[in-house]
Design a protein around this motif. Structure first.
Motif, PDB file in Angstrom:
ATOM      1  N   LEU A   1       0.829  -1.205   0.000  1.00  0.00           N
ATOM      2  CA  LEU A   1       0.000   0.000   0.000  1.00  0.00           C
ATOM      3  C   LEU A   1       0.863   1.255   0.000  1.00  0.00           C
ATOM      4  CD1 LEU A   1      -2.954   1.119   0.280  1.00  0.00           C
ATOM      5  CD2 LEU A   1      -2.478   1.296   2.731  1.00  0.00           C
ATOM      6  N   THR A   2       0.549   2.165  -0.898  1.00  0.00           N
ATOM      7  CA  THR A   2       1.134   3.505  -0.895  1.00  0.00           C
ATOM      8  C   THR A   2       0.003   4.508  -0.740  1.00  0.00           C
ATOM      9  OG1 THR A   2       1.020   3.665  -3.320  1.00  0.00           O
ATOM     10  CG2 THR A   2       3.066   2.811  -2.350  1.00  0.00           C
ATOM     11  N   ILE A   3       0.272   5.623  -0.081  1.00  0.00           N
ATOM     12  CA  ILE A   3      -0.766   6.591   0.269  1.00  0.00           C
ATOM     13  C   ILE A   3      -0.340   7.966  -0.197  1.00  0.00           C
ATOM     14  CG2 ILE A   3      -2.093   7.603   2.176  1.00  0.00           C
ATOM     15  CD1 ILE A   3      -1.215   4.966   3.741  1.00  0.00           C
TER      16      ILE A   3
ATOM     17  N   GLY B   1      -5.299   5.340  -1.182  1.00  0.00           N
ATOM     18  CA  GLY B   1      -4.373   4.227  -1.038  1.00  0.00           C
ATOM     19  C   GLY B   1      -4.332   3.397  -2.305  1.00  0.00           C
TER      20      GLY B   1
ATOM     21  N   LEU C   1      -6.331  -1.225   5.351  1.00  0.00           N
ATOM     22  CA  LEU C   1      -6.236  -0.141   4.376  1.00  0.00           C
ATOM     23  C   LEU C   1      -6.680   1.192   4.964  1.00  0.00           C
ATOM     24  CD1 LEU C   1      -7.598  -1.842   1.122  1.00  0.00           C
ATOM     25  CD2 LEU C   1      -5.217  -1.522   1.803  1.00  0.00           C
TER      26      LEU C   1
ATOM     27  N   ILE D   1      -4.395   4.574   5.837  1.00  0.00           N
ATOM     28  CA  ILE D   1      -4.654   5.880   5.219  1.00  0.00           C
ATOM     29  C   ILE D   1      -4.900   6.928   6.296  1.00  0.00           C
ATOM     30  CG2 ILE D   1      -6.264   7.190   3.781  1.00  0.00           C
ATOM     31  CD1 ILE D   1      -6.699   4.647   2.143  1.00  0.00           C
TER      32      ILE D   1
END
Length: 334
Positions: free
Chosen positions: A144-146, A196, A233, A237
């Motif tokens: 996961l990247t935010i 996300g 998730l 975030i």
């Protein structure tokens, strides 16, 4: 007297919610939702926001008005409803609103509460947050990247998430409105969107709305995710958003209103309806099919809120189940 739309960003609604904050309504930005109607009176500084459903006029919050004009605006809205042969009820009143409605002869009951974290006191350290930290770490390990992103450039991706999320709720699920936020529209420039992504594809998002008054900050508002993906998730975030808010000096993160939660005998006003009070407690225990209050509260309590703010409903007359049901009709729940 006039009624208009709340959708234009330069409308009197934006000025009213940013200027008249004495009721301390953390959800006041929802007054700008598309689909709302606005009531005002000549020479009166303020607005009242509502939706009409059937023979009911469902008002959001109390009047957003100067203290000296609050009572006049409430009286005008009440008379307008009666002239239109509508039943008036008001939802998401804060305690100062509730007291004024009671003095005006409304039946007022607590309907739930909103929850808020004081960010200068907040930390994810310690054993209390171990499970939350583990969920966040798992989401990040899963790729996961935010990012904070402009909503207007990601409409298609957000629509894909919304469709998948709603589809997971069953064939008859409907997107809620009125008492929940929106993404897009004329007011979007005042909101913030954190998205996300995994492997470059957006899989979840949280929209934050501004909060005005002595507990100013942001409200964790609309949140959606692709079903069946990585755990944690939303937690990841929100943690990323908190980190950014803290660096900006933001004081409060609000988690918004949840019906049937935070109910307390001490928060009821004189003249409240005992039968309606019983109904709220019953729906907290048994009303998951109507609204998943317990699971919503579980998520909010993960963040150890510092403030619990009671919220109220007011009936122009006796409290009634029929009137209460029209709140959910106004929200598009059925």
């Amino acid at each position: 007297m006039s009624t208009t739309s709340a959708t234009t960003l330069d409308s009197p609604v934006l000025r009213a919610i940013t200027t008249h904050t004495q009721s301390e309504n953390p959800s006041s930005f929802l007054a700008l939702n598309t689909g709302n109607s606005v009531f005002n009176l000549p020479g009166v500084d303020g607005v009242a926001v509502y939706r009409r459903t059937g023979r009911y006029l469902v008002q959001f919050g109390g009047p957003f008005a100067a203290p000296g004009d609050y009572g006049n605006l409430l009286s005008g809205l009440r008379q307008y409803a009666r002239d239109e042969q509508l039943h008036l009820l008001s939802v998401q009143l804060q305690r100062p609103d509730a007291e004024q409605y009671r003095e005006a002869g409304f039946t007022v009951n607590q309907i739930g509460a909103s929850w808020a974290v004081h960010l200068p006191e907040f930390t994810l350290r310690g054993t209390r947050f171990m499970q939350l930290r583990n969920k966040i770490s798992r989401a990040l390990r899963n790729g996961l990247t935010i990012e904070e992103l402009p909503a207007d450039e990601w409409e298609e991706a957000l629509h894909t998430i919304d469709s998948a999320w709603l589809g997971s709720k069953g064939d008859h699920a409907r997107p809620l409105e009125f008492l929940v936020g929106q993404v897009g529209g004329p007011a979007q420039g005042h909101r913030r969107l954190f998205v996300g992504s995994i492997d470059g594809s957006p899989v979840s998002y949280i929209s934050y709305s501004p909060v005005y008054g002595s507990r100013s900050g942001w409200m964790h508002d609309l949140s959606r995710r692709i079903p069946g993906g990585s755990p944690g998730l939303m937690e990841a975030i929100n943690a990323a958003a908190i980190e950014k808010f803290v660096t900006e000096g933001v004081e409060w993160l609000h988690f918004g209103f949840t019906p049937f939660t935070g109910l307390s005998e001490d928060d009821e006003l004189p003249g409240s309806s005992p039968s309606f009070q019983w109904l709220m407690h019953f729906l907290w225990a048994e009303g998951a099919a109507l609204y998943p209050a317990q699971s919503q509260l579980d998520y909010k309590q993960k963040w150890a809120p510092h403030a619990v703010l009671p919220e109220y409903v007011a009936f122009d007359g006796p409290a009634s189940i029929a009137a209460f049901a029209h709140i959910f009709r106004a929200c598009n729940a059925f």
